[in-house]
Scaffold this motif. Structure first.
Motif, PDB file in Angstrom:
ATOM      1  N   ALA A 116       0.831  -1.210   0.000  1.00 21.12           N
ATOM      2  CA  ALA A 116       0.000   0.000   0.000  1.00 21.12           C
ATOM      3  C   ALA A 116       0.861   1.253   0.000  1.00 21.12           C
ATOM      4  CB  ALA A 116      -0.933  -0.002   1.218  1.00 21.12           C
ATOM      5  N   GLY A 117       1.971   1.208   0.742  1.00 19.80           N
ATOM      6  CA  GLY A 117       2.882   2.354   0.761  1.00 19.80           C
ATOM      7  C   GLY A 117       3.543   2.590  -0.579  1.00 19.80           C
ATOM      8  N   MET A 118       3.969   1.508  -1.235  1.00 17.14           N
ATOM      9  CA  MET A 118       4.610   1.641  -2.549  1.00 17.14           C
ATOM     10  C   MET A 118       3.597   2.134  -3.586  1.00 17.14           C
ATOM     11  SD  MET A 118       7.521   0.708  -1.488  1.00 17.14           S
ATOM     12  CE  MET A 118       6.987   1.023   0.188  1.00 17.14           C
TER      13      MET A 118
ATOM     14  N   LEU B 268       1.086   6.565   4.846  1.00 17.03           N
ATOM     15  CA  LEU B 268       1.710   7.614   5.659  1.00 17.03           C
ATOM     16  C   LEU B 268       3.158   7.273   5.978  1.00 17.03           C
ATOM     17  CD1 LEU B 268      -1.160   8.591   8.141  1.00 17.03           C
ATOM     18  CD2 LEU B 268      -0.218   9.981   6.292  1.00 17.03           C
ATOM     19  N   SER B 269       3.401   6.014   6.350  1.00 16.18           N
ATOM     20  CA  SER B 269       4.769   5.593   6.673  1.00 16.18           C
ATOM     21  C   SER B 269       5.677   5.710   5.453  1.00 16.18           C
ATOM     22  CB  SER B 269       4.769   4.147   7.186  1.00 16.18           C
ATOM     23  OG  SER B 269       3.930   3.997   8.304  1.00 16.18           O
TER      24      SER B 269
ATOM     25  N   PHE C 234       6.757   9.324   4.622  1.00 13.71           N
ATOM     26  CA  PHE C 234       7.861   9.817   5.447  1.00 13.71           C
ATOM     27  C   PHE C 234       9.200   9.291   4.948  1.00 13.71           C
ATOM     28  CE2 PHE C 234       4.551  10.536   8.740  1.00 13.71           C
ATOM     29  CZ  PHE C 234       4.846  11.869   9.000  1.00 13.71           C
ATOM     30  N   VAL C 235       9.266   7.982   4.690  1.00 12.65           N
ATOM     31  CA  VAL C 235      10.523   7.385   4.225  1.00 12.65           C
ATOM     32  C   VAL C 235      10.912   7.980   2.875  1.00 12.65           C
ATOM     33  CG1 VAL C 235      11.666   5.229   3.558  1.00 12.65           C
ATOM     34  CG2 VAL C 235      10.086   5.245   5.494  1.00 12.65           C
ATOM     35  N   PHE C 236       9.926   8.191   2.001  1.00 13.99           N
ATOM     36  CA  PHE C 236      10.183   8.757   0.675  1.00 13.99           C
ATOM     37  C   PHE C 236      10.863  10.122   0.795  1.00 13.99           C
ATOM     38  CE2 PHE C 236       9.328  11.009  -3.214  1.00 13.99           C
ATOM     39  CZ  PHE C 236       9.253  10.047  -4.209  1.00 13.99           C
TER      40      PHE C 236
ATOM     41  N   LYS D  42      15.720   3.984  -1.502  1.00 14.53           N
ATOM     42  CA  LYS D  42      15.743   3.256  -0.227  1.00 14.53           C
ATOM     43  C   LYS D  42      14.354   2.788   0.174  1.00 14.53           C
ATOM     44  CE  LYS D  42      19.871   5.502   1.646  1.00 14.53           C
ATOM     45  NZ  LYS D  42      20.166   6.281   0.424  1.00 14.53           N
ATOM     46  N   LEU D  43      13.328   3.606  -0.109  1.00 15.48           N
ATOM     47  CA  LEU D  43      11.961   3.221   0.231  1.00 15.48           C
ATOM     48  C   LEU D  43      11.571   1.927  -0.466  1.00 15.48           C
ATOM     49  CD1 LEU D  43       9.063   3.677   1.301  1.00 15.48           C
ATOM     50  CD2 LEU D  43       8.637   5.058  -0.735  1.00 15.48           C
TER      51      LEU D  43
END
Length: 442
Positions: free
Chosen positions: A276-278, A403-404, A407-409, A416-417
């Protein structure tokens, strides 16, 4: 002979209604995606710095300052918050509706929730301020928890041997909904602005996005009417459970589960958390590396959605019954892990689309087969409850993941994400390999 034909026809019709229900739910979830930046501008102009929106923007601006020292991250967070809000409501309500349908039957719950979904779009159509928009999204998220009911209904009308075929149909509805929703939202908002055409309607709460909401109202109302008219109850009274429905979602997750179900739920949550984050940050990846416009991003999403529909609607329905759900799910997760690793180093559009292709192929294989495994591990009386918890964990992952990942992006970069995402999905693949084979004979 005629009885068998009638029963088969009823099951096929129920599958068609379920397909439409899931499709419309996903359209409702994703139709708002391309509107986030415009909605932020509009409601900021209407509400200003006061009220709920003013407070939210103040918090988001502070977080943006932590991210990169500017406020350019605020629109990303705004979209993430609205998307996560919808998913969080699904987390709370998916097990509830699933367990209720085990007791009351699938049809009545689908009727109530489809009508509630329609109501949420009506509220959005007249959302002249941000607070009413939030109320509309809250109702929509709560009602869309009926995905667990629709999934359980598929389990009701399919045999254990054909379970993955039915779940593949659900996956195709997901893919089609995610492609159609943003397309409807973007096109309707671009070509029709009710406030510009009829300024006097603004005093009734009509806003620039009301036509998008109106289209969603028509779709959901049609779905409600079709369920009332054509959906045959898939869970007869003699097969219904009588367990007490637990409202607290945390307590529901803590309830005892058989080991295969618990392990499958954990593997799915780990996968969705990363995926979901990707998925959410793909548009930012395209802008950052290739200067993509909204049209380019739409093409990218349509490409992914088309492969998802092809795989889940056709390929997985043929492969899973032959090689097994466990092996198909593990293969799909491994493909997603490889895809995210490719995307982490994509330096050209060719490599980007190669990674997107592998990602869509892998997701199309693993999502319906993990769902099938849950359904195969539990009894007929527990389908709604078990699949409700499964969908709930997926919604929790969709609430946390975007959301997580955002932030990493912004803090560490897209390379890295996506590499971290690849490692997380690889862990999910390892977990899936340790699952037992389901018993299809009982």
């Amino acid at each position: 002979m005629s009885g068998k034909l009638e029963n088969s026809s009823s099951k096929n019709l129920s599958l068609g209604v379920i397909f439409l229900t899931i499709f419309i739910d996903l359209v409702g979830f994703s139709v708002i995606f391309p509107l986030f930046p415009s909605m932020l501008d509009y409601y900021f102009e209407v509400d200003g710095q006061s009220g709920l929106l003013g407070w939210l923007l103040e918090q988001l601006n502070q977080v943006s300052q932590l991210a990169d020292g500017s406020e350019r991250f605020t629109p990303v967070l705004f979209g993430g918050v609205l998307g996560s809000l919808y998913a969080a409501l699904q987390f709370f309500f998916a097990p509830f509706w699933g367990a209720m349908s085990d007791r009351k039957g699938r049809r009545s719950i689908l009727v109530y929730t489809s009508l509630g979904t329609c109501l949420s779009y009506v509220l959005w159509m007249f959302a002249g301020n941000f607070a009413l928009l939030i109320i509309a999204r809250l109702i929509g998220g709560a009602m869309s928890g009926n995905l667990s009911v629709a999934t359980a209904a598929v389990a009701d009308v399919t045999t254990k041997e054909n379970r993955s075929k039915g779940m593949g149909m659900i996956g195709a509805a997901f893919g089609l909904g995610f492609v159609t929703g943003p397309a409807i939202g973007g096109a309707c908002a671009h070509f029709v602005n009710p406030v510009e055409l009829w300024p006097e309607l603004a005093r009734f709460g009509i806003n620039p996005f009301s036509f998008v909401a109106f289209v969603a109202v028509i779709l959901s109302l049609g779905n409600f009417i079709w369920i009332r008219a054509r959906f045959a109850e898939s869970l007869p009274p003699e097969k219904r459970g009588q367990q007490r429905v637990i409202m607290n979602p945390v307590k529901r997750l803590k309830q005892p589960q058989i080991t295969p179900v618990r392990r499958t739920n954990f593997a799915y949550f780990v996968y969705i958390l990363a995926f979901a984050g990707m998925e959410f940050t793909l548009s930012f990846l395209g802008v950052e590396r290739f200067g993509y416009t909204p049209l380019d991003i739409t093409k990218m999403m349509v490409f992914v959605g088309f492969i998802l529909i092809l795989v889940q609607g056709g390929i997985v329905r043929r492969i899973a019954p032959k090689v097994g759900e466990k092996k198909t799910a593990s293969t799909g997760l491994l493909l997603v892990a490889v895809a995210l690793a490719i995307l982490s180093m994509a330096s050209s559009e060719g490599i980007l689309y190669l990674g997107l292709g592998f990602m869509a192929l892998g997701a199309g294989l693993c999502s319906p087969t993990l769902t099938s495994l849950i359904s195969l591990y539990v009894s007929e009386q527990e389908q709604g409850k078990a699949l409700g918890v499964f969908r709930s964990l997926g919604s929790l992952g969709r609430a946390i993941g975007p959301l997580s990942a955002s932030f990493v992006f912004w803090w560490f970069g897209s390379d890295k994400l996506y590499l971290i995402g690849s490692l997380i999905v690889l862990f999910a693949a390892y977990l899936s390999m340790r699952l037992p084979q389901p018993d299809k004979t009982s």
